[in-house]
Design a protein around this motif. Structure first.
Motif, mmCIF file in Angstrom:
data_model
loop_
_atom_site.group_PDB
_atom_site.id
_atom_site.type_symbol
_atom_site.label_atom_id
_atom_site.label_comp_id
_atom_site.label_asym_id
_atom_site.label_seq_id
_atom_site.Cartn_x
_atom_site.Cartn_y
_atom_site.Cartn_z
ATOM 1 N N LYS A 1 0.676 -1.169 0.017
ATOM 2 C CA LYS A 1 0.052 -0.118 -0.138
ATOM 3 C C LYS A 1 0.971 1.260 0.149
ATOM 4 O O LYS A 1 0.655 2.100 -0.854
ATOM 5 C CB LYS A 1 -0.917 0.402 1.241
ATOM 6 N N THR A 2 1.703 1.183 0.828
ATOM 7 C CA THR A 2 2.635 2.409 0.952
ATOM 8 C C THR A 2 3.472 2.614 -0.345
ATOM 9 O O THR A 2 3.711 3.660 -0.771
ATOM 10 C CB THR A 2 3.632 2.323 2.312
ATOM 11 N N ALA A 3 4.018 1.660 -1.008
ATOM 12 C CA ALA A 3 4.589 1.641 -2.081
ATOM 13 C C ALA A 3 3.883 2.405 -3.372
ATOM 14 O O ALA A 3 4.365 3.065 -4.059
ATOM 15 C CB ALA A 3 5.124 0.136 -2.617
ATOM 16 N N TYR A 4 2.647 2.134 -3.426
ATOM 17 C CA TYR A 4 1.951 2.817 -4.276
ATOM 18 C C TYR A 4 1.869 4.179 -4.169
ATOM 19 O O TYR A 4 1.920 4.972 -4.929
ATOM 20 C CB TYR A 4 0.332 2.195 -4.213
ATOM 21 N N LEU A 5 1.705 4.634 -2.835
ATOM 22 C CA LEU A 5 1.427 6.133 -2.355
ATOM 23 C C LEU A 5 3.125 6.595 -2.947
ATOM 24 O O LEU A 5 3.101 7.759 -3.112
ATOM 25 C CB LEU A 5 1.433 6.320 -0.825
ATOM 26 N N THR A 6 4.196 5.917 -2.425
ATOM 27 C CA THR A 6 5.544 6.554 -2.611
ATOM 28 C C THR A 6 5.757 6.602 -3.973
ATOM 29 O O THR A 6 6.457 7.441 -4.453
ATOM 30 C CB THR A 6 6.378 5.399 -1.906
ATOM 31 N N LYS A 7 5.247 5.688 -4.970
ATOM 32 C CA LYS A 7 5.637 5.678 -6.296
ATOM 33 C C LYS A 7 4.802 7.190 -6.914
ATOM 34 O O LYS A 7 5.335 7.623 -7.687
ATOM 35 C CB LYS A 7 4.807 4.547 -6.779
ATOM 36 N N ILE A 8 3.628 7.298 -6.336
ATOM 37 C CA ILE A 8 2.870 8.687 -6.550
ATOM 38 C C ILE A 8 3.640 9.747 -6.431
ATOM 39 O O ILE A 8 3.916 10.713 -7.129
ATOM 40 C CB ILE A 8 1.654 8.604 -6.209
ATOM 41 N N ASN A 9 4.143 9.710 -5.106
ATOM 42 C CA ASN A 9 5.168 10.741 -4.630
ATOM 43 C C ASN A 9 6.295 11.253 -5.318
ATOM 44 O O ASN A 9 6.727 12.329 -5.380
ATOM 45 C CB ASN A 9 5.337 10.459 -3.000
ATOM 46 N N LEU A 10 6.866 10.006 -5.782
ATOM 47 C CA LEU A 10 8.033 10.046 -6.511
ATOM 48 C C LEU A 10 8.014 10.670 -7.902
ATOM 49 O O LEU A 10 8.522 11.428 -8.499
ATOM 50 C CB LEU A 10 8.943 8.709 -6.690
ATOM 51 N N LYS A 11 6.626 10.443 -8.580
ATOM 52 C CA LYS A 11 6.515 10.990 -9.837
ATOM 53 C C LYS A 11 6.027 12.361 -9.838
ATOM 54 O O LYS A 11 6.222 13.192 -10.627
ATOM 55 C CB LYS A 11 5.346 10.143 -10.434
ATOM 56 N N TYR A 12 5.228 12.763 -8.620
ATOM 57 C CA TYR A 12 4.893 14.139 -8.516
ATOM 58 C C TYR A 12 5.367 14.838 -7.363
ATOM 59 O O TYR A 12 4.932 15.038 -6.272
ATOM 60 C CB TYR A 12 3.189 14.222 -8.511
ATOM 61 N N LYS A 13 6.745 14.904 -7.517
ATOM 62 C CA LYS A 13 7.579 15.377 -6.193
ATOM 63 C C LYS A 13 7.093 16.825 -5.860
ATOM 64 O O LYS A 13 7.163 16.840 -4.708
ATOM 65 C CB LYS A 13 9.034 15.496 -6.514
ATOM 66 N N GLU A 14 6.794 17.567 -6.747
ATOM 67 C CA GLU A 14 6.567 19.159 -6.188
ATOM 68 C C GLU A 14 4.908 18.984 -5.965
ATOM 69 O O GLU A 14 4.670 20.221 -5.181
ATOM 70 C CB GLU A 14 6.685 20.055 -7.539
ATOM 71 N N THR A 15 4.108 18.481 -6.297
ATOM 72 C CA THR A 15 2.940 18.472 -6.235
ATOM 73 C C THR A 15 2.162 17.308 -5.570
ATOM 74 O O THR A 15 1.024 17.253 -5.624
ATOM 75 C CB THR A 15 2.031 18.804 -7.455
ATOM 76 N N SER A 16 2.941 16.624 -4.547
ATOM 77 C CA SER A 16 2.266 15.501 -3.847
ATOM 78 C C SER A 16 2.860 15.645 -2.463
ATOM 79 O O SER A 16 3.955 16.064 -2.256
ATOM 80 C CB SER A 16 2.213 14.377 -4.607
ATOM 81 N N LYS A 17 2.203 15.092 -1.464
ATOM 82 C CA LYS A 17 2.673 14.959 -0.180
ATOM 83 C C LYS A 17 1.980 13.795 0.680
ATOM 84 O O LYS A 17 0.846 13.456 0.453
ATOM 85 C CB LYS A 17 2.121 16.239 0.556
ATOM 86 N N ILE A 18 2.902 12.974 1.141
ATOM 87 C CA ILE A 18 2.649 11.853 1.891
ATOM 88 C C ILE A 18 2.342 12.414 3.559
ATOM 89 O O ILE A 18 3.183 13.132 4.200
ATOM 90 C CB ILE A 18 3.622 10.775 1.862
ATOM 91 N N VAL A 19 1.145 12.418 4.095
ATOM 92 C CA VAL A 19 0.623 12.523 5.266
ATOM 93 C C VAL A 19 0.794 11.312 6.070
ATOM 94 O O VAL A 19 0.100 10.617 5.944
ATOM 95 C CB VAL A 19 -0.489 13.235 5.255
ATOM 96 N N ASP A 20 1.701 11.557 7.140
ATOM 97 C CA ASP A 20 1.795 10.514 8.159
ATOM 98 C C ASP A 20 0.434 10.367 9.039
ATOM 99 O O ASP A 20 0.376 11.335 9.637
ATOM 100 C CB ASP A 20 2.816 10.424 8.958
ATOM 101 N N MET A 21 -0.480 9.557 9.204
ATOM 102 C CA MET A 21 -1.452 9.233 9.943
ATOM 103 C C MET A 21 -1.197 8.585 11.246
ATOM 104 O O MET A 21 -2.232 8.199 12.109
ATOM 105 C CB MET A 21 -2.691 8.684 9.185
ATOM 106 N N GLY A 22 0.016 8.037 11.380
ATOM 107 C CA GLY A 22 0.480 7.062 12.598
ATOM 108 C C GLY A 22 0.332 7.493 13.730
ATOM 109 O O GLY A 22 -0.082 6.684 14.791
#
Length: 495
Positions: free
Chosen positions: A59-80
Motif C-alpha cells: 500500500k505504501t509503495a503505491y503512495l510512494t510511487k505517486i510521490n516520486l512521480k509528482y515530487k513538487e505537487t504531492s505530499k505523504i501525510v503520516d497518520m500514524g
C-alpha cells in the motif's frame, strides 16, 4: 555468460519510504503494478482513492510511487500518530445534530484542506490566488499554520478556543461581505472554505497521500466513527474537486482489518465505488508475484541480461534455488521450490523482499544454494521475520500477555492440527487466569490474518483466509498453523 551470484540481487527494503530514500530505482524502474491500479490512482477524474490490503502487500509503495512521480505537487501525510480521542473534545461536536461519524465529517474536510494549503504553491495556481490567500488566512487564525503537521493541527483544533476563533472569523467575514451571522459553526466554516476552493484552478495534478493508518493499535468505537468520517470526507472532497475541475485528489492507504472495524451503514458503498484491494494471491505459479520479483531483479543489468525476455518465468529463481523440493505439501511429494517458499508466506511482496535480502546477506558470493541450505533459510525466515510479523499484527488487538506466551503454547499443539478446546487449554495450562474470551479473540485474529487455517471435515483441504478471503472460522472445525510458523516453533515439517 557472466557469473551470477546472490550479491547481484538489488538491495531491497520492506519499508517503501526507506526504499524511496536508499534504493529509489526499485520504485521508479522495479515497480510492478498488477491490474494497472496506478493508472486509476493517478487519474484525477477517477473515483479510485482508497488502497486496501493486508500488512505488507504494498500500500505504501503505491503512495510512494505517486510521490516520486509528482515530487513538487504531492505530499505523504503520516497518520500514524493521530490522536483520535481528541476529535470528541472538539467544541460543537457534542451538540452536533449529526450522529456517529457524521459529527466529524466537516472537521476532516477542514483538516485535509489545511494539508492541501501546505502543498499548493503559487507557481501552480492558475486561478483563484486571492481565494487561496483567504483560505490560508482563515486557517492561520484557527492555528492551522503552514509549518504545523496533521497531529498538531488536530491538537490545535480540539482545544477549547475553537468557538472563539470561529466567531472572530465570522465577524471578519460579515464585515468584508456585508452579511450577518454567515459563519456560526464548524459546518458553516467548512462550507465557506469549500466555496472559496471552488474558484481555484491548478496547473498540475496534486495529491494528498494519507498513510500510516496501519499503525492504529486497538480500534475503539470513537476511532471507528472518526475513520468512517475520514472515508466520507475523502469521497466528498474528491467529488467536489472533480466537479469544480480542480486538479487535486486525496488518496488513503488503509489495512483491510481496520476497514472492517468501521461501523457505518453506508461505508460499503463508499469502499466498493472508490477502492482497490491489493491481493497478490493467484493459483498456479502465482504469476503476479513472479512478475513483481523479476521486475525488481531487472534493475540489475546483469540479472536483466540473464533473464532476457522471460519476465514471467522462474529462470532467475531456479538459478539461485533448487528447482523442486520433496514435500508432503504436494500429492506427488514434489513441489517447485518457488511454490514451496510461497506456502511459507502470506503471498505478499514484503515476504519475497525479506527472503531474498536474507539469503543474499548469508550467501553473497554463492551462485546458488542446495536443498538443505534452502530449508535452513526457510526456518530462519520463520524465526527472524514471519513469526515477529504475526506478533506485530496481533499487538493492540489481542491481550499482550497472551502474545508473550505464544512461544510456550503453540509447540504444544504441534503441526498435525488441533480443535478449539485444545487451543484454549494450551494457554490456560500456562496461566489459569487467561480468559476464554481473550483466547478466542486471539484465535479469530490469527485466522483472519491467515496464520491459522481450518478444514470442516477430514476429507477436505485446509482453508486459509489469505487464500480464501470470504472464509469464516468455525469453532467446530479442525485447525492447523500456517507452515511459516513451524521454524519459529521448532516444529518439524518432515520431508
Amino acid at each position: 555468460m557472466k557469473k551470477i551470484t546472490f550479491s547481484d540481487i538489488p538491495k531491497g527494503f520492506e519499508d517503501a519510504s526507506i526504499e524511496a530514500e536508499y534504493a529509489p530505482e526499485n520504485l521508479t524502474h522495479g515497480f510492478y503494478d498488477f491490474n494497472n491500479y496506478m493508472e486509476r490512482l493517478n487519474d484525477i477524474n477517477s473515483p479510485t482513492s482508497i488502497i486496501i490490503g493486508r500488512k505488507g502487500v504494498g500500500k505504501t509503495a503505491y503512495l510512494t510511487k505517486i510521490n516520486l512521480k509528482y515530487k513538487e505537487t504531492s505530499k505523504i501525510v503520516d497518520m500514524g500518530q493521530i490522536p483520535y480521542y481528541r476529535f470528541s473534545k472538539i467544541q460543537g461536536i457534542k451538540n452536533s445534530k449529526n450522529f456517529g461519524g457524521l459529527r466529524y465529517l466537516d472537521i476532516w474536510k477542514i483538516l485535509i484542506i489545511a494539508q492541501s494549503m501546505k502543498l499548493i504553491k503559487e507557481p501552480y495556481i492558475t486561478e483563484g490566488n486571492s481565494e487561496i490567500k483567504k483560505i490560508k488566512k482563515i486557517l492561520e487564525k484557527m492555528g492551522l499554520g503552514q509549518n504545523s503537521n496533521l497531529v498538531k493541527d488536530i491538537q490545535t483544533i480540539s482545544n477549547n478556543k475553537l468557538s472563539l476563533k470561529i466567531k472572530g472569523i465570522s465577524a471578519e467575514f460579515s464585515k468584508s461581505t456585508q452579511k450577518n451571522g454567515a459563519i456560526e459553526g464548524i459546518s458553516d466554516l467548512c462550507f465557506y472554505l469549500m466555496d472559496l476552493f471552488s474558484k481555484v484552478s491548478l496547473s498540475e495534478n496534486t495529491y494528498i497521500l494519507l498513510d500510516g493508518v496501519d499503525d492504529i493499535m486497538r480500534t475503539n468505537v470513537n476511532q471507528s466513527e472518526v475513520l468512517g468520517a475520514l472515508l466520507r470526507a475523502i469521497k466528498d472532497l474528491n467529488i467536489h474537486f472533480k466537479k469544480m475541475n480542480i486538479n487535486l485528489k486525496v488518496i488513503l492507504a488503509i489495512r483491510e482489518d481496520i476497514i472492517n472495524t468501521i461501523n457505518d451503514p453506508d461505508i460499503n458503498k463508499v469502499i466498493s465505488s472508490m477502492s482497490i484491494n491489493l491481493d497478490w494471491y493467484t493459483s498456479g505459479e502465482n504469476l503476479n508475484l513472479v512478475k513483481l520479483m523479476n521486475k525488481r531483479m531487472s534493475t540489475s543489468q546483469k540479472l536483466r541480461e540473464f533473464m532476457g525476455e522471460e519476465n514471467e518465468s522462474l529462470i532467475l529463481w531456479n538459478h539461485f534455488f533448487p528447482d523442486v523440493i520433496s514435500s508432503n505439501v504436494s500429492k506427488n511429494h514434489e513441489i517447485s521450490s518457488w511454490n514451496f517458499f510461497l506456502e511459507h508466506t502470506l503471498y505478499r511482496p514484503r515476504d519475497i523482499i525479506h527472503f531474498l535480502k536474507q539469503v543474499s546477506d548469508n550467501y553473497p558470493n554463492n551462485e546458488s544454494i542446495y536443498y538443505s541450505d534452502f530449508r535452513t533459510e526457510l526456518s530462519t525466515f520463520s524465526q527472524s521475520f514471519f513469526f515477529d510479523e504475526m506478533k506485530n499484527e496481533l499487538s493492540g488487538f489481542v491481550d499482550e500477555e497472551l502474545i508473550s506466551n505464544i512461544e510456550r503454547a503453540f509447540p504444544i499443539l504441534g503441526k498435525n492440527g488441533f480443535k478449539y478446546q485444545a487451543f484454549v487449554n494450551a494457554f490456560t495450562e500456562i496461566n489459569s487466569k487467561f480468559s476464554e474470551d481473550a483466547i478466542k479473540t486471539l484465535l479469530y485474529r490469527m485466522f483472519n490474518e491467515g496464520y491459522i487455517g481450518q478444514r470442516l471435515n477430514a476429507n477436505s483441504p485446509y482453508i486459509f483466509k489469505h487464500k480464501s478471503p470470504r472464509a469464516k472460522l468455525s469453532l467446530d472445525s479442525q485447525m492447523v498453523f500456517h507452515r511459516g510458523l513451524y521454524g519459529a516453533m521448532n516444529i518439524s515439517e518432515g520431508k
